[in-house]
Scaffold this active site. Structure first.
Site: not given
Length: 607
Positions: A253, A326
């Site tokens: 992230h 993702d």
């Protein structure tokens, strides 16, 4: 409205070419091939009706704020205008023709089951109002455990590492079947679970207890069970994060992790769960924003790597289902290329669904420009659309995408589902130490309990706080229990408050959360032990906490802090349930990480 879609028509015969190709096959295989050819012919005719803009839209799965597809709260309208340039989900679909929407609790999509079902129906109505009517594939991250977007009154089941500790494939499959059935009742037909990563690195900041464990074969068995459970409930499971995110020390992230495994190590450590998922008929696989030099020396993120996604996943592993990225707003995929290049490169690599780009207009227009320039062929785009439509048809969306209030009432959070979740959770709780037989606690000999410790935010926004849940659970079991939240970083003042509260108590239960070498949680536990009051340490996330704590009266691991896991831990601590969980990962010594404190399979029972 019910005659709106060409994909509802039945094709009675296959083409002559397809018939010739299957003439020598077995009757069952021949029948399946005919049906597949007929299906693809229907879907290709649907694709042919789409404009280029509609085709590109089918590739995107996007977030949107609001509890309603047409009438969200003003704050959500403002957020949508700022981030996407539309007011509502319906406007998002009208403008960009997106093929899917992902639900988040923070986007206010998941207030309660009936609201979620109506939001799903509103999204589907908008999809069917397009020039070429196509239902949407609605998705979410409902892994359970520490990642859950939909909470009570829906059933929350134990997460992956808890199920790994339980070791029961039947329980893992039942948990997924229950969870999948409830998602389907709310119109969520694609779940980004189960995690197929093998967590071989205790320092992994992003996977950890989201993994079933550190043993590839054990993880593969659990992945197989959960894929079959979810898909038996009529939704698409999604194994993630290919080619394997289990040995990282960087969170994708916020950065780009690098996996240093050799190709041989990938084959033995990372690949088995994905092979198991494919063998189980997995509907979709999610990519990882990781560099894996042994698989692609260019160091492109796996999400953008043709050698990894086409060369390995498609060609070597033989997977022809949907590949979803993702989230494209994560830093790991944005480090090397701009937001305009990422979606194009992902499609060139072999991706089908582009999940949650940071700026949809930039991403959508970049794909459109790539088609106009010839960098992306229309045939390549249509190849992905065909996979997506095959999945939508398999899930029944092309036949009837709507859900009912009655279906929600009949399925979501039912008494039998909640009871099954409680039973499964009991089998996951792991007793790690109990040197002097403090456990199980006897409510007659030690009736007065204090529960202190960390109160992390609820994964779903609907459970906790953990110390209160535990205290209430012990009270229901016949103890007199009080709760005191001391946080994940107890101050000196809060520690003193806990010491004062412990005076006169028979036992203190401390909920620990990711204890580090410098964590003041260690000081809290040490000072509580020094009072002479027996201390039970309950690790409510990573089981590795036990290695960094002072010698306590007993150590227990619950692997998450949702109510179902905490209540089960209380029942085990109180002796109302037998401790059956066994570590699915090793715990290394804090003073010498090269040595194992507790091996895989460790777990104590009561005599």
């Amino acid at each position: 409205m019910h005659d709106r879609n060409v994909s509802r028509r039945t094709l009675l015969t296959a083409t002559a070419v397809a018939a010739g190709a299957i003439a020598s096959a077995s009757p069952a295989a021949a029948s399946s091939a005919v049906a597949g050819a007929a299906r693809d012919d229907r879907l290709k005719r649907l694709i042919a009706r789409m404009s280029l803009e509609e085709k590109i839209g089918q590739l995107f799965v996007m977030r949107v704020y609001g509890h309603s597809a047409t009438a969200p709260d003003q704050a959500d309208i403002d957020a949508n205008l700022k981030e996407i340039g539309v007011r509502t989900a319906a406007e998002l679909i009208e403008r960009y023709h997106v093929g899917g929407i992902i639900y988040f609790a923070w986007a206010h999509n998941t207030r309660d089951p009936h609201q979620i079902a109506e939001l799903s129906n509103g999204i589907q109505r908008a999809g069917l109002a397009q020039p070429t009517p196509v239902p949407l594939l609605i998705s979410t991250d409902q892994e359970h455990g520490i990642v859950a977007r939909i909470g009570k009154p829906a059933t929350l089941v134990p997460g992956a590492m808890a199920l790994g500790a339980g070791g029961s494939r039947a329980d893992a499959r039942t948990a997924a079947r229950i969870a999948g059935g409830e998602l389907a009742a709310m119109g969520v037909m694609q779940n980004y679970a189960p995690v197929a990563d093998v967590n071989v690195n205790p320092a992994n900041p992003v996977i950890g207890v989201r993994s079933f464990g550190s043993e590839p074969d054990a993880v593969a068995r659990m992945v197989d069970a959960q894929v079959r459970g979810y898909q038996s409930a009529g939704i698409a499971a999604t194994s993630k994060h290919f080619p394997g995110h289990g040995d990282t020390t960087v969170d994708s992230h916020t950065g780009i992790p690098v996996i240093t495994h050799t190709r041989e190590e990938w084959e033995t450590v990372d690949a088995p769960p994905f092979r198991a998922a494919i063998a189980a008929g997995i509907d979709s696989i999610m990519t990882a924003h990781i560099q894996f030099p042994a698989l692609d020396p260019s160091n492109d993120p796996a999400t953008l790597s043709r050698p990894i996604l086409t060369g390995i996943l498609r060609e070597e592993l033989g997977y022809d289902g949907v590949v979803v990225t993702d989230a494209l707003n994560m830093e790991g995929v944005r480090v090397k290329y701009g937001d305009d290049r990422v979606p194009v490169l992902a499609l060139l690599a072999g991706v089908d669904q582009l999940l949650n780009p940071p700026d949809l207009a930039v991403a959508w227009n970049a794909v459109l420009a790539a088609v106009h320039s010839g960098e992306l062929s229309v045939a390549r785009v249509e190849e992905s659309i065909l996979r997506i439509l095959r999945l939508k048809e398999k899930l029944g969306l092309l036949r009837d995408p709507f859900v009912t209030s009655r279906g929600v009432d009949r399925t979501v959070g039912t008494r039998s589902h909640l009871a099954a979740a409680d039973r499964i959770a009991e089998g996951t709780t792991t007793v790690l130490t109990n040197p002097d037989g403090l456990l199980p606690l006897n409510r007659r000999k030690r009736p007065n309990l204090l529960v202190v410790g960390a109160d992390p935010a609820s994964p779903s926004g609907t459970t906790g706080p953990p110390t209160t849940v535990l205290a209430n659970a012990f009270t229901e079991l016949g103890f007199t229990a009080t709760a005191l939240s001391t946080g994940t970083a107890p101050t000196a003042a809060k520690t003193d408050e806990a010491l004062a509260a412990a005076a006169g108590k028979d036992v203190v239960v401390v909920a620990t959360y990711n204890v580090s070498a410098t964590s003041t949680q260690r000081t809290l536990v040490e000072r509580l032990v020094a009072t002479g009051v027996p201390v039970v340490a309950l690790a409510i996330r990573n089981p590795y906490d036990v290695a960094r704590l002072a010698a306590v009266g007993a150590s227990v691991a619950s692997y998450s802090w949702t109510d179902v896991e905490l209540r089960a831990a209380a029942r085990v601590i109180a002796g109302r349930a037998r401790p059956e969980g066994r570590l699915p990962v090793p715990v290394q010594r804090a003073d010498d990480p090269s040595r194992t404190l507790f091996p895989v399979g460790h777990g104590l029972s009561y005599r």
